[in-house]
Design a protein around this motif. Structure first.
Motif, PDB file in Angstrom:
ATOM      1  N   GLU A  22      27.115  -7.893  78.125  1.00 37.76           N
ATOM      2  CA  GLU A  22      26.279  -7.828  79.337  1.00 37.76           C
ATOM      3  C   GLU A  22      24.813  -8.048  78.985  1.00 37.76           C
ATOM      4  N   LYS A  53      29.313 -14.170  88.633  1.00 39.62           N
ATOM      5  CA  LYS A  53      29.323 -12.873  87.971  1.00 39.62           C
ATOM      6  C   LYS A  53      30.437 -12.012  88.561  1.00 39.62           C
ATOM      7  N   ARG A  87      32.453  -8.188  87.459  1.00 43.52           N
ATOM      8  CA  ARG A  87      32.524  -7.048  86.539  1.00 43.52           C
ATOM      9  C   ARG A  87      33.597  -6.081  87.009  1.00 43.52           C
TER      10      ARG A  87
END
Length: 126
Positions: free
Chosen positions: A91, A119, A121
């Motif tokens: 990250e 992106k 996560r």
């Protein structure tokens, strides 16, 4: 076949033993280039899973839209690093524009990294 200074194509092959399609190799090369940057910072990286053919991906319970099928993903372990430390390092490198933006997932025994355009996560660790 060498992909980078420290990574060979065999490390990114499907775990079922099938042949990697040529159109997937381009993405695998890009992933290997990113991992090479990480390896130079940390030392040893073990690739647990990278390219997965659709059949193998389904067999192990992977989602049908998995980046692994496209050759854009890898599940890795860095020697001496817990998955949370690996996740945080990747990250940080993404935020510093040293690694490509993409997907990053934390699991109990490995860290997932992929080079999708957006992106993403997640944390599946306990």
């Amino acid at each position: 076949m060498k992909l980078t200074k420290n990574f060979s194509k065999s490390e990114f092959e499907c775990n079922c033993g099938c042949n990697m399609p040529k159109d997937v190799l381009y993405n695998v090369q890009k992933v290997a280039n990113q991992l090479q940057i990480l390896r130079e910072l940390t030392g040893s990286i073990k690739v647990n899973s990278a390219y997965r053919c659709p059949k193998h991906n389904k067999k192990i319970g992977g989602v049908s839209s998995s980046q692994h099928i496209l050759g854009k993903a890898c599940d890795i372990v860095i020697s001496g690093y817990k998955p949370s430390k690996t996740f945080n390092l990747i990250e940080s490198l993404i935020n510093e524009c040293q690694l490509l933006q993409g997907g990053l997932g934390k699991y109990n025994n490995f860290t997932h990294y992929d080079i999708r355009k957006n992106k993403a996560r997640w944390d599946y660790s306990k």
